[in-house]
Design a protein around this motif. Structure first.
Motif, mmCIF file in Angstrom:
data_model
loop_
_atom_site.group_PDB
_atom_site.id
_atom_site.type_symbol
_atom_site.label_atom_id
_atom_site.label_comp_id
_atom_site.label_asym_id
_atom_site.label_seq_id
_atom_site.Cartn_x
_atom_site.Cartn_y
_atom_site.Cartn_z
ATOM 1 N N ALA A 6 0.827 -1.208 0.000
ATOM 2 C CA ALA A 6 0.000 0.000 0.000
ATOM 3 C C ALA A 6 0.860 1.257 0.000
ATOM 4 C CB ALA A 6 -0.928 -0.002 1.206
ATOM 5 N N ASP A 8 0.016 5.389 0.174
ATOM 6 C CA ASP A 8 -1.055 6.384 0.332
ATOM 7 C C ASP A 8 -0.512 7.676 0.942
ATOM 8 O OD1 ASP A 8 -3.428 7.720 0.539
ATOM 9 O OD2 ASP A 8 -4.181 6.537 2.228
ATOM 10 N N PRO A 9 0.058 8.550 0.121
ATOM 11 C CA PRO A 9 0.365 8.371 -1.302
ATOM 12 C C PRO A 9 1.820 7.934 -1.463
ATOM 13 C CG PRO A 9 0.675 10.658 -0.719
ATOM 14 C CD PRO A 9 0.260 9.945 0.555
ATOM 15 N N ASP A 100 -12.066 8.266 -4.907
ATOM 16 C CA ASP A 100 -12.461 8.420 -3.505
ATOM 17 C C ASP A 100 -12.879 9.871 -3.291
ATOM 18 O OD1 ASP A 100 -12.714 8.751 -0.791
ATOM 19 O OD2 ASP A 100 -10.871 7.688 -0.272
ATOM 20 N N GLU A 103 -11.577 11.827 0.007
ATOM 21 C CA GLU A 103 -10.196 12.311 0.075
ATOM 22 C C GLU A 103 -9.723 12.927 -1.234
ATOM 23 O OE1 GLU A 103 -7.335 9.695 1.773
ATOM 24 O OE2 GLU A 103 -8.680 8.973 3.336
ATOM 25 N N LYS A 105 -9.032 11.489 -4.141
ATOM 26 C CA LYS A 105 -7.884 10.718 -4.632
ATOM 27 C C LYS A 105 -8.336 9.628 -5.597
ATOM 28 C CE LYS A 105 -4.680 11.200 -0.734
ATOM 29 N NZ LYS A 105 -3.952 10.461 0.334
ATOM 30 N N VAL A 107 -7.842 5.822 -6.731
ATOM 31 C CA VAL A 107 -7.444 4.584 -6.071
ATOM 32 C C VAL A 107 -7.227 3.520 -7.146
ATOM 33 C CG1 VAL A 107 -8.052 2.823 -4.373
ATOM 34 C CG2 VAL A 107 -8.839 5.200 -4.068
ATOM 35 N N VAL A 150 -2.475 1.783 -4.664
ATOM 36 C CA VAL A 150 -1.898 3.119 -4.763
ATOM 37 C C VAL A 150 -3.018 4.146 -4.720
ATOM 38 C CG1 VAL A 150 -0.531 4.685 -6.192
ATOM 39 C CG2 VAL A 150 0.041 2.256 -6.136
ATOM 40 N N ARG A 151 -2.854 5.146 -3.872
ATOM 41 C CA ARG A 151 -3.821 6.246 -3.768
ATOM 42 C C ARG A 151 -3.063 7.536 -4.072
ATOM 43 N NH1 ARG A 151 -8.400 4.936 -0.708
ATOM 44 N NH2 ARG A 151 -8.549 7.069 0.073
#
Length: 201
Positions: A6, A8-9, A100, A103, A105, A107, A150-151
């Motif tokens: 993960a 973020d970011p 999203d 936020e 963002k 995803v 990945v965000r």
């Protein structure tokens, strides 16, 4: 539970290649500090990912123009090579894109290609299996062993698309007659009855 890579970011999220045009291997690469994850994927997957990501951003921009830039910010241009050493975590299979709104963002989830997907790509005669058959196989998919998550902010997503398009365009040129890629030593053009054509000067 799958291993979750993960970010973020991420500090950096790019697509890049290793090898010469015509024999390039494509990678998605995310970095945060000293942690780097590299996932191999096909050129066509890069093309589709860039197109879908651009479409997603354009769609969100209609309702939130202040959130999503129309173009990639110049200061986010990234033309550097992939981080070394490149250690492939897995080969990409299914990818999902989402927005999203809480936020603001993008995803992206990338799952490893499975044995079922490899079998589903072609049958014993080398022909592509129809989409219904592939979908039926995917319903029986076991949980993946690992996932890249990945965000990223919209501006970084635009920068990712810009670089992806540049990477895709840096491959072999296409023949203006038949549309097939031209190798440095030329290629047998089907429109020229097998005569070898070279890249036009």
């Amino acid at each position: 539970m799958p291993v979750m890579h993960a970010f973020d970011p991420p500090e950096r999220f790019v697509v890049g290649t290793v090898g010469e045009p015509g024999a390039r291997t494509f990678f998605l690469q995310a970095r945060e500090g000293a942690r780097v994850v590299s996932v191999a994927l096909e050129k066509q997957q890069v093309t589709v990912l860039a197109e879908r990501l651009d479409e997603l951003l354009d769609e969100v921009m209609k309702s939130a123009p202040a959130v999503v830039p129309a173009m990639a910010p110049y200061e986010l241009d990234d033309n550097g090579p992939l981080e070394q050493p490149i250690e492939e975590e897995f080969r990409a299979g299914t990818m999902t894109l989402a927005w999203d709104p809480d936020e603001d963002k993008v995803v992206l989830e990338v799952f490893p290609i499975s044995e079922a997907e490899i079998v589903a790509e072609v049958d014993e005669t080398g022909q592509l299996v129809d989409e219904d058959a592939v979908a039926a196989i995917e319903l029986e998919e076991p949980e993946p062993d690992e996932v890249l998550l990945v965000r990223i902010a919209p501006r970084n997503a635009r920068a990712f698309v810009k670089r992806a398009e540049a990477v895709l365009g840096a491959g072999r040129p296409n023949c203006p007659f038949c549309g097939n890629p031209i190798d440095p030593e030329g290629h047998l053009c089907v429109r020229a009855n097998g005569f070898k054509r070279r890249d036009p000067v």
